[in-house]
Design an enzyme around this catalytic site. Structure first.
Site, short mmCIF file in Angstrom:
data_model
loop_
_atom_site.label_atom_id
_atom_site.label_comp_id
_atom_site.label_asym_id
_atom_site.label_seq_id
_atom_site.Cartn_x
_atom_site.Cartn_y
_atom_site.Cartn_z
CE1 TYR A 7 8.42 6.64 2.78
CE2 TYR A 7 7.90 7.46 4.97
CZ TYR A 7 7.48 6.93 3.75
OH TYR A 7 6.14 6.71 3.53
CB SER B 277 4.43 9.62 5.29
OG SER B 277 4.68 8.82 6.43
P1 NAD Z 1 3.77 0.20 -2.70
O1 NAD Z 1 5.16 -0.38 -2.58
O2 NAD Z 1 2.60 -0.71 -2.56
O3 NAD Z 1 3.64 0.94 -4.11
C1 NAD Z 1 4.64 1.79 -4.58
C2 NAD Z 1 4.36 2.17 -6.02
O4 NAD Z 1 5.43 2.98 -6.50
C3 NAD Z 1 4.29 0.95 -6.96
O5 NAD Z 1 3.31 1.16 -7.96
C4 NAD Z 1 5.68 0.95 -7.61
O6 NAD Z 1 5.72 0.31 -8.90
C5 NAD Z 1 5.94 2.43 -7.70
N1 NAD Z 1 7.36 2.73 -7.86
C6 NAD Z 1 8.40 2.30 -7.10
N2 NAD Z 1 9.55 2.77 -7.59
C7 NAD Z 1 9.23 3.53 -8.68
C8 NAD Z 1 9.99 4.28 -9.62
N3 NAD Z 1 11.32 4.36 -9.54
N4 NAD Z 1 9.32 4.91 -10.61
C9 NAD Z 1 7.96 4.83 -10.72
N5 NAD Z 1 7.20 4.15 -9.86
C10 NAD Z 1 7.83 3.50 -8.86
O7 NAD Z 1 3.73 1.40 -1.65
P2 NAD Z 1 2.51 2.11 -0.88
O8 NAD Z 1 2.57 1.69 0.52
O9 NAD Z 1 1.26 2.00 -1.63
O10 NAD Z 1 3.05 3.62 -0.90
C11 NAD Z 1 2.53 4.62 -1.75
C12 NAD Z 1 2.86 5.97 -1.16
O11 NAD Z 1 2.25 6.11 0.12
C13 NAD Z 1 4.36 6.22 -0.96
O12 NAD Z 1 4.68 7.56 -1.29
C14 NAD Z 1 4.54 6.00 0.52
O13 NAD Z 1 5.63 6.70 1.05
C15 NAD Z 1 3.23 6.54 1.05
N6 NAD Z 1 2.86 6.04 2.38
C16 NAD Z 1 2.68 4.72 2.62
C17 NAD Z 1 2.34 4.31 3.89
C18 NAD Z 1 2.14 2.87 4.23
O14 NAD Z 1 2.02 2.55 5.42
N7 NAD Z 1 2.05 1.97 3.27
C19 NAD Z 1 2.21 5.24 4.92
C20 NAD Z 1 2.40 6.58 4.64
C21 NAD Z 1 2.73 6.98 3.36
#
Ligand code: NAD
Length: 260
Positions: free
Chosen positions: A155, A142
């Site tokens: 985080y 991130s």
């Molecule tokens: P999201 O909430 O859409 O998806 C999260 C995924 O993780 C889902 O498939 C969920 O089922 C799974 N998950 C949650 N808890 C779990 C567990 N205990 N065991 C197994 N799977 C589990 O989130 P996203 O925004 O797509 O985020 C994905 C990654 O990208 C994360 O690591 C997040 O930190 C990172 N990220 C997101 C953003 C953003 O703005 N959305 C920015 C930077 C980084």
């Protein structure tokens, strides 16, 4: 491009992970998709990707806060796919609260999922990659792997941790044909971001519009959310042979956020 490669993408039942799974399948890779959520809906996602791209796609619903479930998932991936060439550690959760109020269980869950789970998948996937002399490890960090924001102690700690873990792994595997990199997205409008809007509204006493404009996109110079496809395409590039000399680095896909 990735025909004959087998990939595991964690947290791929939603958001960024789902887009990464789709993009890897489009490139010809066979897949295991891990994630939580509604079982029937997850099966439908998997069937959809398999049908669209004509590749093998498996579903695994392990809770990655548990090292035993992670070990079973890796064993199943190897047995069902034949090998594990590409590992994308994407599963992640967020929680927003001032440090003095930060719930201990949220701290433990975020460290377990956003950092320790990647340690476990990597340590279990690496022997096979070394044996075959080829592997790609992509950890989804991130902008918060590089800089901090208030109220996100767990985080930010976990994401800085994964950038460090990635560098170490890259050095250990540099002569084995295996690369390890961190992709660092800025704000992407996924359920993870949707969910933190109410908490941020409360923590900062702001309206929804003010949180999006003045908090989420305040530091993102493009003034638009990064798309899931933009992150997924970066991951596919890192998995290609053209990226074989890119290892141990953090690649920002953040609309210029961390250039400031
Ligand atoms: P999201 O909430 O859409 O998806 C999260 C995924 O993780 C889902 O498939 C969920 O089922 C799974 N998950 C949650 N808890 C779990 C567990 N205990 N065991 C197994 N799977 C589990 O989130 P996203 O925004 O797509 O985020 C994905 C990654 O990208 C994360 O690591 C997040 O930190 C990172 N990220 C997101 C953003 C953003 O703005 N959305 C920015 C930077 C980084």
């Amino acid at each position: 491009m990735l025909t004959n490669k087998c990939a595991l993408v964690t947290g791929a039942t939603s958001g960024i992970g789902l887009a990464i799974a789709e993009a890897l399948a489009r490139s010809g890779a066979s897949l295991m998709i891990n994630g939580l959520g509604d079982h029937a809906a997850n099966h439908a996602l998997v069937r959809g990707i398999a049908n669209r791209h004509g590749v093998k796609v498996l579903l695994n619903e392990a809770d990655l806060r548990d090292p035993l479930q992670i070990a079973a998932m890796i064993t199943e991936a190897r047995a069902s796919l034949g090998s594990l060439d590409i590992l994308v550690n994407n599963a992640g959760i967020q929680y927003v609260a001032p440090i003095e109020d930060f719930p201990i269980d949220k701290w433990n869950d975020i460290l377990a999922l956003n950092l320790s789970a990647a340690f476990h998948t990597i340590r279990l996937a690496v022997p096979g990659m070394k044996e075959r002399g080829w592997g790609r490890i992509v950890n989804i960090g991130s902008a918060h792997a590089l800089i901090a924001s208030p109220f996100k102690s767990a985080y930010v700690a976990a994401k800085h941790g994964i950038a460090g873990l990635t560098k170490t792994v890259a050095l250990e595997l540099a002569q084995h044909g295996v690369t390890a990199n961190t992709v660092c997205p800025g704000y992407v409008l996924t359920p993870l971001v949707e969910k933190q809007i109410p908490d941020t509204m409360q923590a900062r006493n702001l309206s929804r519009e003010a949180v999006v404009r003045d908090v989420l996109l305040a530091a993102q110079p493009t003034k638009r959310f990064v798309t899931v496809e933009e992150v997924a395409d970066t991951v596919v590039f890192l998995c290609s042979d053209a990226a074989r000399s890119i290892t141990g680095t953090s690649i920002s896909v953040d609309g210029g956020w961390t250039a400031q």
